[in-house]
Design a protein around this motif. Structure first.
Motif, PDB file in Angstrom:
ATOM      1  N   TRP A 139      -4.660   1.451   9.357  1.00 41.05           N
ATOM      2  CA  TRP A 139      -5.855   1.733  10.165  1.00 41.05           C
ATOM      3  C   TRP A 139      -5.476   2.055  11.613  1.00 41.05           C
ATOM      4  N   ALA A 178     -10.113   9.506   6.270  1.00 43.03           N
ATOM      5  CA  ALA A 178      -9.231   8.712   5.411  1.00 43.03           C
ATOM      6  C   ALA A 178      -9.896   8.461   4.063  1.00 43.03           C
ATOM      7  N   ALA A 192     -14.226   5.671   0.221  1.00 43.31           N
ATOM      8  CA  ALA A 192     -13.628   4.738  -0.733  1.00 43.31           C
ATOM      9  C   ALA A 192     -13.771   5.295  -2.139  1.00 43.31           C
ATOM     10  N   LEU A 233      -9.602   5.717   0.917  1.00 45.41           N
ATOM     11  CA  LEU A 233      -9.064   4.437   0.456  1.00 45.41           C
ATOM     12  C   LEU A 233      -9.238   4.349  -1.051  1.00 45.41           C
ATOM     13  N   ILE A 258       0.848  -1.189   0.000  1.00 47.07           N
ATOM     14  CA  ILE A 258       0.000   0.000   0.000  1.00 47.07           C
ATOM     15  C   ILE A 258       0.887   1.244   0.000  1.00 47.07           C
ATOM     16  N   ARG A 268      -4.379   9.228   3.088  1.00 52.38           N
ATOM     17  CA  ARG A 268      -4.668   8.520   1.848  1.00 52.38           C
ATOM     18  C   ARG A 268      -4.042   7.132   1.928  1.00 52.38           C
ATOM     19  N   VAL A 269      -4.873   6.115   1.835  1.00 47.96           N
ATOM     20  CA  VAL A 269      -4.420   4.727   1.834  1.00 47.96           C
ATOM     21  C   VAL A 269      -4.703   4.181   0.441  1.00 47.96           C
ATOM     22  N   THR A 270      -3.654   3.749  -0.250  1.00 46.73           N
ATOM     23  CA  THR A 270      -3.804   3.313  -1.635  1.00 46.73           C
ATOM     24  C   THR A 270      -3.322   1.881  -1.801  1.00 46.73           C
ATOM     25  N   LEU A 275     -14.333   7.092   6.616  1.00 48.60           N
ATOM     26  CA  LEU A 275     -13.583   6.505   5.507  1.00 48.60           C
ATOM     27  C   LEU A 275     -14.340   6.707   4.202  1.00 48.60           C
ATOM     28  N   LEU A 295      -2.240  -2.785   5.713  1.00 50.70           N
ATOM     29  CA  LEU A 295      -3.520  -2.131   5.985  1.00 50.70           C
ATOM     30  C   LEU A 295      -3.789  -2.054   7.482  1.00 50.70           C
ATOM     31  N   ALA A 329     -16.536   1.261   3.900  1.00 51.12           N
ATOM     32  CA  ALA A 329     -16.397   2.716   3.905  1.00 51.12           C
ATOM     33  C   ALA A 329     -17.713   3.384   4.282  1.00 51.12           C
TER      34      ALA A 329
END
Length: 258
Positions: free
Chosen positions: A39, A51, A100, A53, A5, A15-17, A98, A35, A117
């Motif tokens: 989190w 956040a 998404a 995702l 990620i 930003r979580v990708t 969250l 992940l 999300a």
């Protein structure tokens, strides 16, 4: 963060990708652990208020999982998606909102991760599906329980029983996603949602999410009679005083998350 990620923080937005585009961003053990770290950081860092995702590549948000109940660094089991889904291990509750951003395939565990999300923005090429029955694999049925709660009954049952997919426009019509946009506008739109959330009092937002989700499956009279600790704690926060002052002075509030 571990590989699998990307993690960035920009002005209170994390930003979580998912970053395995060649594998259609499917979740492997390394990504699962990454992940979990993401989190955990989002929950514990008071400067993170919301956040987003997302995923790299155009073909898939996440095409499922090749791991069930991965392990965190100390050997503890976690649920799929770094603990977020509750499938295969203990569920991790994300206290912050969250958003998404979903493009391409969101199927199996990827569909379930998206459903975790609070807000879903879909690109116009997104497809959502539950392929388990079609391929003859039925294990832990978390995705089915989420689908039957987030979609109209007969739509969810059709997805579950046939293994077929719905497109982004159908998902919007059924209330699964908040907005459908061209692929090139996906990240911009998801970021706009995150910024709108971040403009509100972060502690009030977190308290509201906790109250709503913790009593979502309970009768209304129980929900109304429940005392919610985050809401009570907010009453003594600096942000509550700031909100009152900003309203009285007719100015934008300057939130601190404290």
């Amino acid at each position: 963060m571990s590989s699998g990620i990307l993690f960035e923080l920009d002005n209170h937005v994390a930003r979580v990708t998912l970053d395995r585009p060649k594998a259609l961003n499917s979740i492997d053990p390394e990504m699962d652990s990454a992940l979990f770290e993401a989190w955990t950081e989002i929950n514990s860092n008071p400067d993170i208020w919301v956040a987003v995702l997302g995923a790299t590549g155009e073909k898939a948000f996440c095409a499922g999982a090749n791991v069930s109940g991965g392990t965190e660094g100390d050997g503890r089991r976690m649920a799929l998606g770094g603990g977020l889904t509750g499938v295969g291990g203990p569920m991790l509750t994300l206290r912050k909102p969250l958003v998404a951003a979903v493009q391409g395939y969101a199927i199996g565990g990827g569909f379930e991760l998206a459903m975790c999300a609070d807000i879903i923005v879909a690109a116009d090429n997104a497809q959502f599906g539950i392929p388990e029955t079609k391929v003859g694999i039925i294990g832990e049925a978390g995705i089915m329980h989420r689908a039957i709660r987030q979609l109209p009954h007969h739509i969810a049952m059709a997805l579950i029983l046939t293994g077929e997919r719905i497109d982004a426009q159908q998902a919007e019509r059924y209330g699964l996603v908040n907005e459908v946009v061209p692929l090139e506008k996906l990240l911009e739109t998801a970021t706009s949602w995150a910024e709108r959330i971040a403009s509100a009092s972060p502690l009030a937002v977190q308290a509201a999410k906790d109250a709503v989700l913790s009593r979502a499956g309970w009768p209304l009279d129980v929900a109304l009679a429940t005392r919610y600790e985050p809401i009570e704690a907010y009453a003594n926060s600096a942000d509550r005083l700031e909100g009152r002052a900003a309203f009285a002075e007719k100015r934008a509030a300057q939130w601190t998350g404290r």
